[in-house]
Design an enzyme around this catalytic site. Structure first.
Site, PDB file in Angstrom:
ATOM      1  N   GLU A  62       9.865   1.290  10.739  1.00  0.00           N
ATOM      2  CA  GLU A  62      10.829   2.382  10.577  1.00  0.00           C
ATOM      3  C   GLU A  62      10.044   3.660  10.787  1.00  0.00           C
ATOM      4  O   GLU A  62       9.252   4.063   9.938  1.00  0.00           O
ATOM      5  CB  GLU A  62      11.469   2.317   9.183  1.00  0.00           C
ATOM      6  N   CYS A 117      13.050  11.232   7.336  1.00  0.00           N
ATOM      7  CA  CYS A 117      13.137  10.834   8.741  1.00  0.00           C
ATOM      8  C   CYS A 117      14.562  10.938   9.259  1.00  0.00           C
ATOM      9  O   CYS A 117      14.789  11.064  10.465  1.00  0.00           O
ATOM     10  CB  CYS A 117      12.598   9.423   8.925  1.00  0.00           C
ATOM     11  N   GLU A 176       9.636  16.385  15.078  1.00  0.00           N
ATOM     12  CA  GLU A 176      10.186  16.192  13.741  1.00  0.00           C
ATOM     13  C   GLU A 176       9.637  17.283  12.822  1.00  0.00           C
ATOM     14  O   GLU A 176       8.438  17.344  12.555  1.00  0.00           O
ATOM     15  CB  GLU A 176       9.806  14.801  13.220  1.00  0.00           C
ATOM     16  N   LYS A 224       0.859  -1.181   0.000  1.00  0.00           N
ATOM     17  CA  LYS A 224       0.000   0.000   0.000  1.00  0.00           C
ATOM     18  C   LYS A 224       0.894   1.229   0.000  1.00  0.00           C
ATOM     19  O   LYS A 224       1.504   1.575   1.016  1.00  0.00           O
ATOM     20  CB  LYS A 224      -0.912   0.051   1.225  1.00  0.00           C
TER      21      LYS A 224
END
Length: 499
Positions: free
Chosen positions: A269, A303, A402, A193
């Site tokens: 992750e 990331c 983040e 997906k």
């Protein structure tokens, strides 16, 4: 703004997208089909907000049909000789490299990143096919007598089974190949997906794999705007034995809870909050060059992006001035505009989130020292000017969240104990960067940082030959290297009577 590919790209982008047949974008058993109910959703250009294509909107029925295909293909693919699996992956590598310009243009269009960034991604993404083509034939096992005697022990590794892969939008090619390649090398079949923002790249990769000779049903793709229902259907299906997810930590927690119900093998992750440390004796010019990559690759939407800069008091003024000047000189604009180095963010929501973090930091006492110029006309695109902040308070939200955008907050440090406390004061632990001429100090500092990956005097940590992953809330498991294929294998041992 008209969307045309520069002569360097050398491809008819509109024709390339049309050839993907996105309205038949549910890819099952080696062919495209419309979604159940014929629904579609729009894929838009972040540089203009205009629609690129309408793609099939997969539903639960499509998700289960994908598992049907993957389950049917599993016995044959698992039994296929490792050399044959390797050759298919090697052909996929060659096909991706041959299609670099088309794929890079496609990534730039649906993701927004510059063509230079997109080309780099294609090469990086293709390398996973080559690396795991090589790993597929490096079969390992163990054989020997048991300590007590009387038996022989045989240890082997088997494919875990049907694997559900969920990938993000920021690296739509690389995040797909980083999961597909080791899964196929191990003998697994997959259902993928892709992110709703960037499904066209995943569809292109699925077609490349089919062209490379991967059998029908081994790789299946379900684009959808109903992500949670599709993934839940996979996690509830007993034929799905593995989930590999790249995305935010909050979503990862939800998926782990769902996976726990059936004890599904899980790789995660997740988010990052990478510190970029500049030591008192650092080569400032080298640190600036590394910072430009670590912070601004993909516009900061990574990331592994340097999220917070800790610069020693002895060099903070020089670093800020040189780094700030380099940031201010960046050319911001649509990917296909000449000279573009930084493209748009992925959405209006992303722009608002970055702006709120900067505003909050400034309100708390930080100051903007440098900022790049935005294009005169953005045509509805989601642009945010690359920005450098100084004197950021240690408790500012921008240092704890983040950012996922082209903003570099700089804080000053004075002694080693303070530095280690600052860099580890986060729930995340994916990547970090350390710059110093004193390699011993840099290595000692790197070892004290709670992160799965540390770049020492370099601004890139990603490499298919190395184990990619984090600690703490940044995830579980590793991708790439030998560890990458192990994530898609189960260990089995046989105890053989030798009497």
């Amino acid at each position: 703004m008209s969307i045309t590919v520069t002569p360097a790209a050398g491809t008819d982008l509109r024709g390339y997208v049309d050839a993907l047949a996105p309205r038949q974008g549910v890819w099952i058993d080696g062919r495209g089909a419309a979604a159940q109910g014929d629904g579609t959703f729009a894929v838009t250009d972040p540089a203009t907000g205009t629609v690129i294509a309408e793609i099939a909107d997969g539903q639960v029925a499509d998700a289960l049909a994908a598992v049907d295909a993957a389950a049917r293909a599993l016995p044959g693919w698992a039994a296929t000789a490792a050399r044959e699996r390797s050759e298919a992956l090697r052909r996929a590598f060659a096909l991706m490299i041959a299609s670099t310009e088309q794929l890079a243009a496609l990534i730039s269009w649906e993701n927004g990143k510059s063509l230079a960034d997109a080309r780099s991604e294609v090469v990086y993404a293709a390398e996973f096919f080559r690396w795991f083509a090589e790993e597929a034939v490096r079969t390992e096992g163990e054989y020997g007598p048991s300590p007590a005697g009387g038996t022989r022990t045989v240890v082997t590794h088997k494919p875990v089974g049907v694997a559900a892969l969920i990938t993000p939008w920021n690296f739509p090619a690389a995040m797909a190949t980083r999961k597909i390649a080791p899964a196929l090398a191990a003998g697994c079949t997959v259902v993928l997906k892709p992110a709703g923002e960037t499904p066209l790249t995943a569809l292109a990769i699925a077609k490349i794999l089919t062209e490379a000779g991967v059998p029908d049903g081994v790789v299946n793709v379900v684009p959808t705007k109903s992500s949670s229902t599709v993934v839940t259907a996979w996690l509830e299906d007993p034929r799905v034995r593995k989930i590999s997810f790249t995305g935010s930590t909050p979503v990862g927690r939800i998926l782990l809870k769902q996976a726990a119900d059936r004890v599904v093998n899980s790789s995660m992750e997740l988010g990052g909050n990478a510190p970029f440390v500049v030591g008192p004796d650092a080569d400032v010019d080298a640190a600036v060059a590394g910072a430009m990559i670590a912070k601004l690759r993909n516009g900061g939407q990574a990331c592994t992006a340097a999220n917070r800069f800790y610069v020693h008091a002895d060099v903070v003024e020089e670093f800020t001035e040189k780094f700030g000047a380099a940031v201010a000189a960046l050319t911001v604009g649509p990917a296909f505009a000449e000279g573009t180095e930084i493209g748009p963010l992925i959405s209006a929501k992303a722009v608002a989130g970055v702006a709120a973090l900067v505003d909050g930091a400034v309100a708390a006492g930080a100051r903007v020292t440098h900022r790049a110029e935005l294009p005169a006309a953005t045509d509805g695109g989601y642009f945010y000017a690359p920005t450098v902040l100084r004197d950021v308070p240690a408790d500012a939200e921008i240092l704890r969240t983040e950012i996922f955008g082209p903003v570099a907050p700089i804080a000053t440090w004075h002694d080693d104990a303070e530095l280690v406390e600052l860099v580890n004061d986060t729930e995340f632990g994916l990547a970090a960067y350390v710059y110093s001429r004193d390699l011993k100090w840099a290595m000692q500092t790197a070892e004290k940082i709670e992160a799965g990956m540390v770049g020492v005097n370099r601004g890139v940590v990603s490499d298919p030959a190395t184990p990619f992953g984090g600690v703490k809330q940044s995830g579980l498991g590793r991708e790439g290297a030998r560890e990458g294929i192990r994530e898609f294998q189960e260990t089995q041992y046989l105890s053989v009577d030798w009497s």
